[in-house]
Design an enzyme around this catalytic site. Structure first.
Site, PDB file in Angstrom:
ATOM      1  N   LYS A   5     -23.434 -24.888 -57.891  1.00  0.00           N
ATOM      2  CA  LYS A   5     -22.914 -24.921 -56.512  1.00  0.00           C
ATOM      3  C   LYS A   5     -24.052 -25.042 -55.507  1.00  0.00           C
ATOM      4  O   LYS A   5     -23.986 -25.856 -54.587  1.00  0.00           O
ATOM      5  CB  LYS A   5     -22.080 -23.652 -56.257  1.00  0.00           C
ATOM      6  N   SER A   6     -25.096 -24.233 -55.678  1.00  0.00           N
ATOM      7  CA  SER A   6     -26.226 -24.296 -54.725  1.00  0.00           C
ATOM      8  C   SER A   6     -26.808 -25.704 -54.678  1.00  0.00           C
ATOM      9  O   SER A   6     -27.062 -26.257 -53.603  1.00  0.00           O
ATOM     10  CB  SER A   6     -27.334 -23.332 -55.168  1.00  0.00           C
ATOM     11  N   GLY A  38     -20.460 -19.829 -47.322  1.00  0.00           N
ATOM     12  CA  GLY A  38     -21.620 -19.379 -46.553  1.00  0.00           C
ATOM     13  C   GLY A  38     -22.780 -20.353 -46.689  1.00  0.00           C
ATOM     14  O   GLY A  38     -23.479 -20.648 -45.720  1.00  0.00           O
ATOM     15  N   ARG A  68     -18.802 -13.263 -41.850  1.00  0.00           N
ATOM     16  CA  ARG A  68     -20.156 -13.194 -42.420  1.00  0.00           C
ATOM     17  C   ARG A  68     -21.240 -13.422 -41.373  1.00  0.00           C
ATOM     18  O   ARG A  68     -21.094 -14.263 -40.491  1.00  0.00           O
ATOM     19  CB  ARG A  68     -20.276 -14.186 -43.588  1.00  0.00           C
ATOM     20  N   GLN A  94     -30.534 -19.034 -48.439  1.00  0.00           N
ATOM     21  CA  GLN A  94     -29.790 -19.791 -47.416  1.00  0.00           C
ATOM     22  C   GLN A  94     -30.580 -19.855 -46.117  1.00  0.00           C
ATOM     23  O   GLN A  94     -30.655 -20.909 -45.481  1.00  0.00           O
ATOM     24  CB  GLN A  94     -28.424 -19.154 -47.186  1.00  0.00           C
ATOM     25  N   ASP A 115     -25.620 -13.125 -57.122  1.00  0.00           N
ATOM     26  CA  ASP A 115     -24.184 -13.409 -57.253  1.00  0.00           C
ATOM     27  C   ASP A 115     -23.581 -12.838 -58.535  1.00  0.00           C
ATOM     28  O   ASP A 115     -22.376 -12.987 -58.772  1.00  0.00           O
ATOM     29  CB  ASP A 115     -23.952 -14.925 -57.213  1.00  0.00           C
ATOM     30  N   ARG A 141     -15.793 -14.623 -57.007  1.00  0.00           N
ATOM     31  CA  ARG A 141     -16.511 -13.920 -58.086  1.00  0.00           C
ATOM     32  C   ARG A 141     -15.864 -12.576 -58.417  1.00  0.00           C
ATOM     33  O   ARG A 141     -15.896 -12.130 -59.564  1.00  0.00           O
ATOM     34  CB  ARG A 141     -17.989 -13.769 -57.739  1.00  0.00           C
TER      35      ARG A 141
HETATM   36  C1  S3P Z   1     -27.299 -19.324 -52.139  1.00  0.00           C
HETATM   37  C2  S3P Z   1     -28.048 -18.210 -51.855  1.00  0.00           C
HETATM   38  C3  S3P Z   1     -27.521 -16.850 -52.006  1.00  0.00           C
HETATM   39  C4  S3P Z   1     -26.285 -16.808 -52.886  1.00  0.00           C
HETATM   40  C5  S3P Z   1     -25.318 -17.892 -52.548  1.00  0.00           C
HETATM   41  C6  S3P Z   1     -25.937 -19.253 -52.699  1.00  0.00           C
HETATM   42  C7  S3P Z   1     -27.887 -20.653 -51.901  1.00  0.00           C
HETATM   43  O1  S3P Z   1     -27.172 -16.357 -50.731  1.00  0.00           O
HETATM   44  O2  S3P Z   1     -25.661 -15.564 -52.786  1.00  0.00           O
HETATM   45  O3  S3P Z   1     -24.167 -17.837 -53.382  1.00  0.00           O
HETATM   46  O4  S3P Z   1     -27.318 -21.661 -52.366  1.00  0.00           O
HETATM   47  O5  S3P Z   1     -28.940 -20.720 -51.261  1.00  0.00           O
HETATM   48  P1  S3P Z   1     -28.249 -15.641 -49.742  1.00  0.00           P
HETATM   49  O6  S3P Z   1     -29.163 -16.656 -49.226  1.00  0.00           O
HETATM   50  O7  S3P Z   1     -27.386 -15.040 -48.658  1.00  0.00           O
HETATM   51  O8  S3P Z   1     -28.934 -14.611 -50.586  1.00  0.00           O
END
Ligand code: S3P
Length: 441
Positions: free
Chosen positions: A25-26, A98, A126, A173, A319, A394
């Protein structure tokens, strides 16, 4: 509102088989966004076709890129070039994501356009101040609900300024939002990262020809490159694989192989922890695929023991705590997980959701500040509860896995949210032998 989609997991025997869980996903969000900024056609194999990623695809389309899903599952993105995004005529709805929202805020922050971002009830809770603060330093302006919540409007800087920014929290993120903003900013932007987080953006930016250097937590990116299109092949998502891994470890007689799992060392905290607990997880065929390490995982049922998980490990498995807590509930002895503050601002307040859900299933659990303690049942937990998903994929998947290894079925009140990251989770798990079906208990 569509009707809720309840799912029930019933006590199941061992899982067997070989599967590939959906793409990361990322990386999928990043591939679409960087593809939109390249000049020419990027091709992406293995993109996650889940609701979160589709929302990002729709957003980059609204900004001028052409995104096409071809019949064979290959996606292409025809980009507009760094600085070439157009002002979207519609509100950008990032749904539950997010990552999508924060990365797009970074992308938009240095393009001279105004855009309005919104999302679902979960995303609207959020915190966005963490990205707004550095992006305002670069010249963007934001108008959001109190404290910077969605829906919000962003107006990108006409004359963006590079910054030298120390991350206040471990967040890929936030780091990635700044990196994306830096692309259309003249000069060198510097990010100091005291606690390392997933580095997919840094790796993928290089695949697109950006100049990014990383040295002892100091990340430098040169602005206004011409990004060249890439041919990407994304690995299976280790955060999705996590559910099948824990199911296989905890259901007696299981022997499951998961193909092409992303093994970026900044994502493998769960595998390390489960191995410490006594889990039989073998990494087969370890290799590099594109810019990322990948391997196949063979997972066999194992007696698990409780462990202490240090706070420093949290970014590499941020996660995975819902499903680790499920493994801990089945283990012998006590598992203590430190440093879970960030869990309270995920798709739901996961720290509370884990504690409430485990207690409802008859597991002894305690939260003390940002520490979670789970007293393992040393085998099947009582179960027999209905767990609210609260728009958190999740939480939904973790408690379905708990139900497979419980004495009585576990129901998720609305499992539609699983589509954000793991479409057909239930089908894939059923294929391995899990008893998951629609309905209420
Ligand atoms: C992600 C970073 C994480 C993770 C999210 C995906 C990303 O969040 O929890 O599911 O793709 O960069 P945070 O940056 O808030 O830690």
């Amino acid at each position: 509102m569509p009707p809720p989609q309840p799912l029930i997991a019933r006590p199941s025997g061992g899982l067997t088989g070989t599967v590939r869980v959906p793409g990361d996903k990322s990386m999928s969000h990043r591939a679409l966004i960087l593809g939109a900024l390249a000049v020419g056609r990027t091709s992406i194999k293995g993109l996650l076709d889940g609701a979160d990623v589709r929302a990002t695809a729709a957003a980059v389309r609204a900004l001028g890129a052409t995104v096409t899903r071809h019949g064979d599952g290959l996606w292409t993105v025809d980009g507009v070039g760094v600085g070439g995004l157009m002002e979207p005529a519609q509100v950008l709805d990032l749904g539950n994501s997010g990552t999508g929202a924060r990365l797009l805020m970074g992308l938009l922050a240095t393009h001279p356009v105004t855009a309005i971002l919104t999302g679902d009830a979960s995303l609207a809770r959020r915190p966005m101040a963490r990205v707004i603060q550095p992006l305002e330093m670069m010249g963007a302006s934001f108008t959001g609900r109190r404290g910077g919540l969605l829906p919000l409007a962003v107006t990108g800087a006409a004359l963006p300024m590079p910054i030298d920014y120390r991350l206040a929290m471990a967040s890929a993120q936030v780091k990635s939002a700044i990196l994306l903003a830096a692309l259309n900013t003249p000069g060198t932007t510097t990010i100091i990262e005291p606690h390392p987080t997933r580095d997919h953006s840094e790796r993928m930016l290089r695949s697109f020809g950006a100049r990014v250097t990383v040295d002892a937590g100091r990340i430098e990116i040169e602005g206004q490159p011409e990004l060249t299109p890439a041919a990407l092949d994304l690995p299976a998502d280790p955060s999705s694989a996590a559910f099948a891994i824990v199911a296989a470890l905890t259901l007696e007689g299981s022997d499951v192989t998961l193909l092409d799992v992303g093994l970026n060392p900044l994502r493998t905290g769960l595998i390390a922890t489960l191995r410490e607990m006594g889990g039989a997880i073998d990494i087969l065929n370890a290799r590099e695929s594109g810019a990322e390490p990948v391997g196949d995982l063979r997972v066999r049922a194992s007696g698990l023991r409780g462990v202490v998980v240090p706070a420093e490990r949290a970014p590499s498995m941020i996660d995975e705590y819902p499903i680790l807590a499920v493994a801990a509930a089945r283990a012998t002895g006590v598992t203590v997980m430190h440093g879970l503050g960030e869990l309270t601002v995920k798709e739901s307040d996961r720290l509370s959701a884990i504690a409430r859900g485990l207690a409802a299933c008859g597991v002894q659990v305690a939260v003390d500040g940002d520490t979670l303690t789970v007293h393992g049942a040393g085998g099947p937990v009582p179960g027999g509860a209905r767990i609210p998903a609260d728009l958190d994929h999740r939480i939904a998947m973790a408690f379905l896995v708990l139900g497979l290894g419980a004495k009585a079925p576990v129901e998720i009140d609305d499992a539609a949210t699983i589509d954000t990251s793991f479409p057909d989770f239930a089908g894939l798990m059923r294929g391995l032998g899990a008893d998951i079906s629609a309905g209420t208990i």
